[in-house]
Enzyme design. Structure first.
Site, PDB file in Angstrom:
ATOM      1  N   CYS A 220       0.841  -1.198   0.000  1.00  0.00           N
ATOM      2  CA  CYS A 220       0.000   0.000   0.000  1.00  0.00           C
ATOM      3  C   CYS A 220       0.872   1.242   0.000  1.00  0.00           C
ATOM      4  CB  CYS A 220      -0.867   0.038   1.253  1.00  0.00           C
ATOM      5  SG  CYS A 220      -2.244  -1.087   1.219  1.00  0.00           S
TER       6      CYS A 220
ATOM      7  N   SER B  96       7.932  -2.395  15.275  1.00  0.00           N
ATOM      8  CA  SER B  96       7.588  -2.820  13.912  1.00  0.00           C
ATOM      9  C   SER B  96       7.047  -4.243  13.957  1.00  0.00           C
ATOM     10  CB  SER B  96       8.812  -2.751  13.001  1.00  0.00           C
ATOM     11  OG  SER B  96       8.576  -3.529  11.834  1.00  0.00           O
ATOM     12  N   VAL B  97       5.843  -4.405  13.453  1.00  0.00           N
ATOM     13  CA  VAL B  97       5.229  -5.727  13.409  1.00  0.00           C
ATOM     14  C   VAL B  97       6.054  -6.640  12.499  1.00  0.00           C
ATOM     15  CG1 VAL B  97       3.160  -6.978  12.656  1.00  0.00           C
ATOM     16  CG2 VAL B  97       2.930  -4.776  13.836  1.00  0.00           C
TER      17      VAL B  97
ATOM     18  N   ARG C 103      -7.739  -7.316  -1.426  1.00  0.00           N
ATOM     19  CA  ARG C 103      -6.500  -7.745  -0.766  1.00  0.00           C
ATOM     20  C   ARG C 103      -6.759  -8.110   0.693  1.00  0.00           C
ATOM     21  NH1 ARG C 103      -2.079  -3.635  -0.593  1.00  0.00           N
ATOM     22  NH2 ARG C 103      -1.278  -5.384   0.578  1.00  0.00           N
TER      23      ARG C 103
ATOM     24  N   ARG D 283       7.651   3.673   4.463  1.00  0.00           N
ATOM     25  CA  ARG D 283       7.720   2.277   4.897  1.00  0.00           C
ATOM     26  C   ARG D 283       9.083   1.625   4.639  1.00  0.00           C
ATOM     27  NH1 ARG D 283       1.887  -0.509   4.052  1.00  0.00           N
ATOM     28  NH2 ARG D 283       2.485  -1.513   5.954  1.00  0.00           N
TER      29      ARG D 283
END
Ligand code: UD1
Length: 429
Positions: A126, A173-174, A408, A131
């Protein structure tokens, strides 16, 4: 490209089954790279991102099989996926596949753990901000990985195998937590991840890894300790329910009014969201089968919300909450602290008559008496479903373009909302 047309103004009544969590299913599928045995995942949502990851994993040599189950009563029960990475045939994850979904970058840690090397394209996904992947890379470097960047690819090698280390993330951060945790499961010695993501999906992946023979403690808290093991085995795991889908449908019911049972939803997966919705005036009750969401007649109170890592209010529900607050009675303030470019839905909501002013990371939403349907464009996954919520509240017809974003992350959206009385249809063109 498909579009979705919604005729607003219908209350929602009925039952919506909550699917397995996309954000757990993806890393669980990637964990199959860590063993030559079969990983069986149940309750996997049928989504475009899952299909794409199947392609990516096949490219590495993973055999995949899907049993689609249609149970009686409440319909679809999620897919069962069998993934077997008997041999890794290719340690390169090419640009053409990785650019379409950021989570595919997470194959890096498992490929390194299994093969000692990997070449993975820098990701896409996305378009919500820059990011970067610096935390993934420094985390893996702490486990003894050498990293080069070459032609848009991360070229990583662990010449002497992975060894445990201390990883202290400067920011939660996942993805970096998943990547390092999966790699550390097969490293030599102990790894401690500090400032780890506490998201329930991290705990779900750790629980599957432990069934595979890993020794992981503390997943779901900010300190995860992993004792590396020599090899991992097959396991069967059921993906936990999707808290973002749960929150999205809860907000849809809050938006339209009505009374809907979210079957399989779990309140402990979204505490901050439940608090915010109750403050807004929504009735929420939990039973052992799921969550009941109701709003009957009363107006919505405005709220002040800041997105934060779990257990805070999830960034993945910020757009949906903003849509809801467009009709609240007063001024709501929504701060987005996780992704810097995650207000792209604002200009689309404005097309329906919303009154939203953005300054930096803050959006001020002044509730309006009514929204009017319009043609709008989906810009990313969560933004697109916020437009659906706005369309359900609006007078007249709303058409959402570029719904491939929705596919998605939301399984059978039109069917689930339509079965509760929404007037929503997909237009194929
Ligand atoms: C995951 C979720 C996504 C959710 C996000 C935040 C999946 C498949 N996706 O994405 O739905 O919106 O968590 O809850 O689970 N960052 C860095 N450097 C890095 C990595 C991240 O600076 O190396 C920054 C990001 O730009 C962002 C923040 O950290 O500002 C959080 O990102 P992260 O938690 O990594 O998100 P994802 O794992 O990509």
């Amino acid at each position: 490209m498909d579009r979705i047309r919604i005729t607003g103004g219908q209350h929602l009544h009925g039952t919506i089954p909550i699917s397995g969590a996309k954000n757990a299913a993806l890393p669980l599928m990637i964990a199959s790279l860590l063993t030559s045995d079969t990983i069986t995942l149940k309750n996997v949502p049928n989504l475009a991102d899952v299909s794409l990851l199947i392609r990516i994993l096949r490219n590495h040599g993973v055999d995949t099989a899907v049993d689609g189950k249609r149970a009686n009563g409440n319909g679809h029960q999620g897919d069962t996926l069998h993934l077997t990475a008997r041999d890794i045939v290719d340690t390169t994850a090419p640009y053409d596949l990785v650019r379409r979904m950021r989570a595919s970058f997470w194959v890096l840690g498992p490929l390194l753990a299994r093969e000692g090397k990997a070449r993975v394209s820098l990701p896409g996904g996305c378009a919500i901000g820059t990011r970067p992947v610096d935390l993934h890379l420094t985390g893996l470097q702490a486990l003894g990985v050498d990293i080069d960047l070459d032609g848009g690819y991360v070229v990583a090698k662990a010449r002497n195998g992975l060894r445990g280390g201390i990883v202290n993330f400067p920011k939660v951060s996942v993805g970096a937590t998943h990547n390092v945790m999966m790699a550390a499961a097969l490293a030599k010695g102990e790894t401690v991840i500090e400032n780890a993501a506490c998201e329930p999906e991290v705990a779900d992946v750790a629980s599957c890894l432990n069934k595979m023979g890993a020794k992981i403690e503390g997943a779901g808290t900010s300190t995860i300790t992993i004792q590396g093991v020599d090899h991992l085995e097959g396991a069967t795991h059921t993906v936990l329910p999707d808290r973002i889908e749960t929150g999205t449908y809860a907000m849809a019911v809050a938006a339209t009014g009505g009374d809907v049972y979210l079957e399989g939803a779990r309140a402990d997966l979204l505490p901050a969201v439940i608090d915010v919705l109750r403050e807004a005036g929504v009735e929420i009750s939990e039973t052992n089968r799921g969550l009941r969401i109701a709003r009957n007649g009363s107006g919505l109170n405005p709220v002040t919300v800041t997105t934060a890592p779990f257990p805070g209010f999830p960034t993945d529900l910020q757009a949906q909450l903003m849509a809801l607050m467009c009709r609240a009675e007063g001024l709501s303030v929504i701060r987005e602290t996780i992704f810097e470019n995650r207000f792209m839905h604002v200009q689309e909501l404005a097309r329906l008559g919303a009154d939203i002013a953005v300054t930096g990371e803050m959006a001020k939403v002044r509730g309006v008496a009514s929204l009017r349907g319009a043609e709008v464009m989906a810009t990313d996954l969560r933004a697109s479903v916020s437009l659906v919520i706005a369309g359900l509240m609006a007078e007249g017809d709303t058409t959402v373009n570029r719904v491939y974003h929705l596919d998605r992350g939301f399984e059978r959206l039109e069917e689930k909302l339509g079965s509760c009385g929404a007037q929503i249809e997909r237009l194929h063109s």
